[in-house]
Design an enzyme around this catalytic site. Structure first.
Site: not given
Length: 505
Positions: A188-189, A251
């Site tokens: 999950d960037h 996110h």
């Protein structure tokens, strides 16, 4: 307004180079590889972390030579890697690490020859699956059957991990048949962003905040991830996902966990992930009985963004749809630390501006000694302190305080921020989140990646919301592109006597 500064280092801290490794990108000609993965690897090469002897291999279905592929990546780096890509020597050195292989993931053709290129089981080997989740298990089985899974193998998978809890379980089961849990890196960037990392330092490295980080002192928390872009060419894919699955399930819930978790016993990966899991399990369920009061879903219609006319979602899709492009949720964490403190989550496409931020609003002072002053000058009315962590577009931290306006003429107050922009405070180029995350994969550090039980817990909270929406006859509320979403999202927070944060600084 910046009211303090941090000494700017003369250079970035030295990062030790990593031993040569192999990184294979399935989907090596796709948008993610061109825009994010390869530019991130290039920057790590320029900074000396990636050394000669490393191999970066791209996998796709079309026929092309190594030179053709390197030419394609050269163009991509010039577009997406900034000024460093203008350095011809650095660019040439990085491109020399790249090679291309054509593989059909549905067939064994070419796999034996491909596997023969990786004989060293003691070398770190990373397989990045930048392909659809329906192919995760297929690729894993091929890697296993051709002897490509060894003790130093890692596999990276992108979200969305499934479309619900059942499909996520199936994907995790398929990966688990081939890889140990310690070898699976669910990326999950957002967790690699500098400000997200700084949240841990702010909370647990400063005596100022942690004693106040609880219901007695915090009124509410807002988490916003807003985009100005629409779905455009991704409409067919996006219509199967929607904002709840595309953004909230991963996110926003991960950001909520980092804000709300208890202090971990250490910085060990599982110590932090254990605490995040407790938050997910403590979320108050949102189901048929309370979904209408606790959630808002919307879909953008035609409007204007940044002075440009844009079509609505249905026009981009070419059909009417009940898929949401906007979600607002009032969430609650049912534990002692956060009892009675709402967490307002908001995300959407085609909104007024591109911005991602966490806003922690503290409670008002218990007694104001400035009432007479406020009567004379309403602009001096006390406003609550806020800690704002901005993830994009300009990463930084602001602490909003009441302050005396300088000068003669009596006491006047204003709400102003102590403002730390990372770019201004620390100078130099700010590393992209993928740079940190990719190097953590190579090192085998899973701290910033989701564990399977975290994914399970997130879906257990999300699935009842989707079920409640499906059972309702209500369609997503329309909102004009370029606005802040449907008016119901404003009502969601204002009926509690609060309002969405707008940065006036």
């Amino acid at each position: 307004m910046s009211v303090y500064s941090v000494p700017t280092p003369s250079h970035a801290p030295h990062l030790a180079p990593l031993a040569p490794f192999d990184l294979v990108i399935f989907g090596g000609t796709g948008d993610l590889a061109l825009r994010k993965l390869l530019p991130a690897l290039f920057h790590r090469y320029v900074d000396g972390q990636i050394v000669a002897g490393t191999r970066i291999v791209a996998i796709a279905r079309d026929e092309r030579s190594d030179e053709d592929y390197r030419g394609k990546i050269r163009e991509a780096l010039l577009d997406f890697a900034g000024e460093q890509a203008r350095d011809g020597e650095a660019l040439a050195g990085f491109l020399a690490l790249l090679s291309y292989r054509r593989l059909d993931l549905s067939s064994d053709a070419g796999w034996p020859e491909f596997a023969a290129e990786f004989p060293d089981q003691e070398r770190v080997r990373v397989f990045y699956l930048a392909v659809g989740p329906d192919l995760f298990g297929v690729v894993g089985d091929r890697l296993h059957s051709h002897g490509l899974v060894g003790p130093k193998t890692r596999v990276v998978v992108e979200k969305p991990l499934g479309k619900d809890g059942v499909s996520a379980d199936a994907i995790n089961d398929a990966l688990g048949r081939v890889f140990a849990e310690t070898q699976i890196f669910r990326i999950d960037h957002y967790l690699g962003k500098e400000t997200v990392q700084n949240l841990t330092a702010l909370r647990f490295g400063n005596a100022l905040f942690e004693p106040l980080w609880k219901a007695e002192h915090i009124d509410h928390v807002q988490i916003t991830v807003a985009e100005t872009v629409g779905v455009e060419s991704r409409a067919p894919y996006y219509d199967k996902s929607g904002a709840l699955r595309d953004m909230v399930q991963n996110h926003l819930l991960q950001l909520l966990c980092l804000v709300a978790m208890e202090p971990p016993s250490s910085l060990a990966a599982d110590a932090i992930r254990d605490e995040k899991l407790k938050v997910l399990r403590a979320l108050r369920p949102i189901e048929n009985g309370n979904a209408a009061q606790s959630t808002v879903r919307g879909q953008y219609k035609a409007g204007a963004v940044e002075g440009r006319a844009v079509p609505g979602y249905a026009q981009e899709l070419g059909a009417q749809s009940l898929t949401e492009t906007f979600v607002a949720i009032k969430a609650e964490v049912k534990n002692w630390r956060w009892a009675g403190v709402p967490f307002y989550l908001r995300t959407g496409k085609r909104l007024a501006e591109r911005s991602s931020e966490i806003v922690v609003t503290f409670r008002q002072v218990p007694h104001s000694i400035f009432e007479d002053l406020t009567e004379q000058d309403p602009s001096s009315r006390l406003a609550p302190n806020k800690l704002v962590l901005r993830l994009q577009p300009d990463e930084g931290v602001k602490l909003w305080l009441m302050n005396k306006v300088p000068g003669p003429g009596g006491l006047r107050l204003r709400h102003v921020p102590l403002d730390m922009s990372f770019a201004a405070a620390f100078g130099g180029r700010q590393a992209d989140a993928y740079e940190r995350l990719l190097m953590d994969v190579v090192r085998g550090n899973p701290m910033l990646f989701m564990r399977r039980d975290e994914v399970d817990a997130a879906w257990k909270w999300i699935d009842p919301i989707r079920a409640a929406w499906a059972a309702s006859a209500d369609a997503p509320r329309p909102y004009t592109a370029g606005s802040w979403g449907p008016s119901a999202a404003v009502a969601l927070i204002e009926r509690d006597g609060r309002t969405w944060h707008e940065d006036a600084g």
